[in-house]
Design an enzyme around this catalytic site. Structure first.
Site, PDB file in Angstrom:
ATOM      1  N   VAL A 334       2.758   9.430  -9.469  1.00  0.00           N
ATOM      2  CA  VAL A 334       2.578   8.465 -10.554  1.00  0.00           C
ATOM      3  C   VAL A 334       2.089   9.173 -11.808  1.00  0.00           C
ATOM      4  O   VAL A 334       1.331  10.144 -11.747  1.00  0.00           O
ATOM      5  CB  VAL A 334       1.578   7.347 -10.168  1.00  0.00           C
ATOM      6  N   ASP A 335       2.565   8.671 -12.934  1.00  0.00           N
ATOM      7  CA  ASP A 335       2.047   9.126 -14.221  1.00  0.00           C
ATOM      8  C   ASP A 335       0.713   8.421 -14.441  1.00  0.00           C
ATOM      9  O   ASP A 335       0.411   7.425 -13.777  1.00  0.00           O
ATOM     10  CB  ASP A 335       3.059   8.764 -15.307  1.00  0.00           C
ATOM     11  N   LYS A 336      -0.102   8.912 -15.353  1.00  0.00           N
ATOM     12  CA  LYS A 336      -1.399   8.263 -15.610  1.00  0.00           C
ATOM     13  C   LYS A 336      -1.303   7.230 -16.716  1.00  0.00           C
ATOM     14  O   LYS A 336      -1.456   6.038 -16.497  1.00  0.00           O
ATOM     15  CB  LYS A 336      -2.470   9.309 -15.961  1.00  0.00           C
ATOM     16  N   THR A 339       0.717   3.817 -16.663  1.00  0.00           N
ATOM     17  CA  THR A 339       1.087   3.478 -15.286  1.00  0.00           C
ATOM     18  C   THR A 339      -0.152   3.076 -14.499  1.00  0.00           C
ATOM     19  O   THR A 339      -0.260   1.948 -14.025  1.00  0.00           O
ATOM     20  CB  THR A 339       1.780   4.676 -14.602  1.00  0.00           C
ATOM     21  N   ILE A 541       6.807   7.089 -10.383  1.00  0.00           N
ATOM     22  CA  ILE A 541       6.600   5.953 -11.288  1.00  0.00           C
ATOM     23  C   ILE A 541       6.236   6.479 -12.661  1.00  0.00           C
ATOM     24  O   ILE A 541       5.274   7.238 -12.811  1.00  0.00           O
ATOM     25  CB  ILE A 541       5.480   5.013 -10.778  1.00  0.00           C
TER      26      ILE A 541
END
Length: 647
Positions: A334-336, A339, A541
């Site tokens: 996941v990106d930060k 997201t 994501i």
């Protein structure tokens, strides 16, 4: 979305159930009813001649749905299920089994009807979206009055009136008015969204109590709703790996069984003097049992139902292959920003490291960041604007990927960037390190503002100040990550270009298994590859644009908040129409459920075939019982798949 591996003709050649009823002008439902009624009456009457007449009527009525398709297959030098049924029915009449011939053709036609109905039902759930957008709009004319105009004739830039409680006919931007809009038809979100001047609205959504004037930004054929419908239709036309395997299997299996049936009919009488009529009958039963309708329909109905259920809930998946992949996911990257966090960072504090005032630090930072569209840069510029700080335009601006930027102000070189950039310029000090640690420990990002080293003898460079920028955790992030683990995701890894301390703090708050910071775009790819080596099926994501390489590499690329970005919809394999991470867990659960249903359906269909093939060889079954079993298996497979629509 353009990877449609099989066109319509090729699908027919795969050996799947083909609907010969399309070749007749009589309504298919009427033909099936006539065939069934004639069969029933034929079984009830006692007169042998009357029986034959009714059985003939039943066979002809049902045959009109089968024989044209069989002939079409033969002319293309193929053997499919329609050919099997036609041969079986013809053979049954030749050996005097008119009652079984009628039963076979009726039950097969009924099976085809059930298949068509099941796929149609799933598709109608999406087709109903077309009815969401009104056919007309109230458009303001040159005199300022409103007139009703078909939506297809409304041009971009026109202003339309949206009354209280009305559906919005076209995508646009609110010009005036305030209201809440129910966006559930597009995003699956039940809570209405407040709209004011400048906010976007979408075709098919429902206006609340207020009245809005909207400037049209997209024509009817380009609206978000039209795009969603098109993408779902394209997704449903694409074959999943299981379906491709079954189609290939059926294309080989069907002619093999045809040859076996011929051998069953002729070898025993020739080799051992067995009765011709008995073994011809067994061969006909074998042909009927061989019809793999339940097997072939097992996957497509499940895939269409799963895709439809998710689309209703605001999740778009671009085909059966990706739906199966979602069901197999074991890890997520996941990106930060945007997201796990809100993606709306704000300046929390300004720490001056020299004699300069905080206002002057912000002034120089805004002068450089005004050139950038990065979220952190925007936060700095927005804060300067709120504090009514005026800045001059910097020159020679240069972005440094993953680190920050440099520019000249009054002819002097300055930089703004992260901890790594400050180290590269050799301007860090123990005091600065201590302040950075304090800010980063709170989970905030840092923007370091400094004077670049130049004319080494006269100006070694220095750090002028530190700007702390915070980005709060999404409200649903903790719950979403819990649901993901409950759904079977073994590991969630956050990949971020932000500093490691900040990334660790955010990961701890959210409950993420592993957090990796200070990553350049190419390093994200490296870590994603490592994750795929460990878990094979890995989802990524992101926002669908900045993370495009990682989204493309992952087993399933997932775009957040695609309602606001056409690019996100086009880039990712799965698009969440609203910014809600819990939808990912829902999609994974449904993907796993779809896989289980497909596996059960295929296994069940093959098991029924195996049992009745054995019974056919031993002479313990009949034509009508064989086709009844196949029709029953088809019906059970369909009903099992349609359960996905209730997800």
């Amino acid at each position: 979305m353009n990877n449609n591996e099989q066109d319509h003709d090729h699908e027919k050649e795969s050996g799947s159930c083909e609907h010969g009823h399309d070749n007749t002008s009589l309504p298919r439902n009427a033909l099936v009813i006539i065939s069934g009624l004639a069969l029933g009456v034929g079984m009830l009457v006692n007169n042998p001649q009357a029986k034959d007449i009714f059985f003939a009527v039943s066979s002809i009525s049902g045959g009109l749905l089968v024989i044209p398709a069989a002939w079409s297959a033969i002319t293309k030098r193929r053997l499919d299920m329609n050919v099997l049924m036609t041969v079986a029915v013809t053979g049954a009449w030749l050996i005097g089994e008119g009652n079984e011939a009628a039963a076979v053709v009726f039950l097969f036609a009924l099976s085809e009807l059930l298949e068509s109905w099941s796929v149609g039902r799933a598709r109608r759930a999406i087709a109903s979206l077309l009815k969401l957008a009104p056919e007309t709009a109230l458009v303001r004319d040159a005199d300022g009055d409103y007139e009703e105009v078909p939506v297809s004739e409304v041009t971009v830039g026109s202003e339309i009136s949206i009354r209280s409680g009305a559906r919005i006919p076209l995508d646009g931007k609110v010009s005036s008015g305030n209201s809440s809009v129910n966006q559930a038809p597009i995003t699956g979100e039940s809570i209405p969204v407040e709209k004011a001047a400048g906010d976007p609205v979408f075709a098919g959504t429902i206006n609340g109590e207020g009245s809005l004037v909207v400037e049209v930004t997209k024509g009817a054929s380009d609206s978000k709703l039209a795009r969603i419908i098109k993408l779902v239709e394209e997704a449903e036309s694409q074959k999943a790996p299981t379906q491709r395997f079954v189609d290939k299997f059926a294309s080989i299996y069907t002619p093999v069984v045809f040859v076996v049936a011929i051998l069953v009919a002729i070898l025993p009488p020739l080799l051992s003097g067995a009765v011709w009529s008995e073994w011809t009958y067994r061969a006909l039963v074998l042909l009927v049992i061989a019809c793999p309708c339940a097997l072939v329909i097992a996957t497509p109905v499940s895939i269409v139902s799963g895709l439809t259920a998710l689309a209703r809930n605001g999740v778009l998946i671009k085909g059966g292959a990706y739906l199966e992949a979602v069901g197999k996911l074991r890890a997520l990257a996941v990106d930060k920003t945007g997201t796990i966090t809100q993606g709306k960072p704000q300046v929390s504090e300004v720490i001056t490291m020299t004699w300069l005032a905080e206002e002057e630090i912000l002034r120089r930072a805004a002068s450089i960041d005004a050139h950038s569209t990065h979220p952190l840069a925007k936060a700095v510029v927005d804060t300067a604007k709120k504090q009514e700080i005026e800045w001059q335009t910097s020159s020679d601006y240069k972005s440094i990927t993953g680190r920050g930027a440099t520019a000249k102000i009054d002819g002097h070189p300055y930089f703004i960037g992260n901890h790594k950039l400050a180290h590269e310029y050799g301007v860090c000090s123990p005091e600065v390190e201590s302040k950075l640690a304090e800010v980063e420990a709170r989970g905030e990002s840092v923007a370091i503002v400094g004077h670049l080293p130049h004319n080494s003898n006269s100006c070694p460079g220095e750090i002028l100040g530190i700007i702390g920028i915070g980005d709060s955790l999404r409200s649903e992030a903790k719950e979403a990550l819990r649901l993901l683990h409950d759904a079977g995701i073994q590991k969630v890894v956050m990949l971020s270009g932000d500093n490691q301390r900040t990334v660790d703090a955010i990961a701890k708050k959210a409950g993420i298994d592993e957090a990796l910071g200070d990553l350049m775009p190419e390093q994200k790819i490296e870590h994603l590859r490592r994750l795929m080596d460990e878990h094979r099926f890995v989802g990524m994501i992101g926002d669908g644009v900045n993370d495009a390489p990682a989204l493309a590499l992952a087993s399933v690329g997932i775009a957040m908040g695609a309602i606001g970005s056409d690019t996100a919809i086009e880039t990712a394999d799965m698009a969440l129409m609203q910014d809600d991470l819990t939808k990912v867990a829902q999609a994974i659960i449904l993907g796993r459920r779809t896989l289980r249903i497909i596996q059960f359906n295929v296994t069940f269909a093959l098991a029924v075939k195996a049992v009745f093939l054995i019974l056919a060889f031993t002479g313990h079954t009949s034509l009508w019982l064989a086709i009844l079993a196949d029709t029953g298996a088809t019906l059970l497979v369909i009903l099992n798949a349609l359960r996905l629509l209730r997800h």
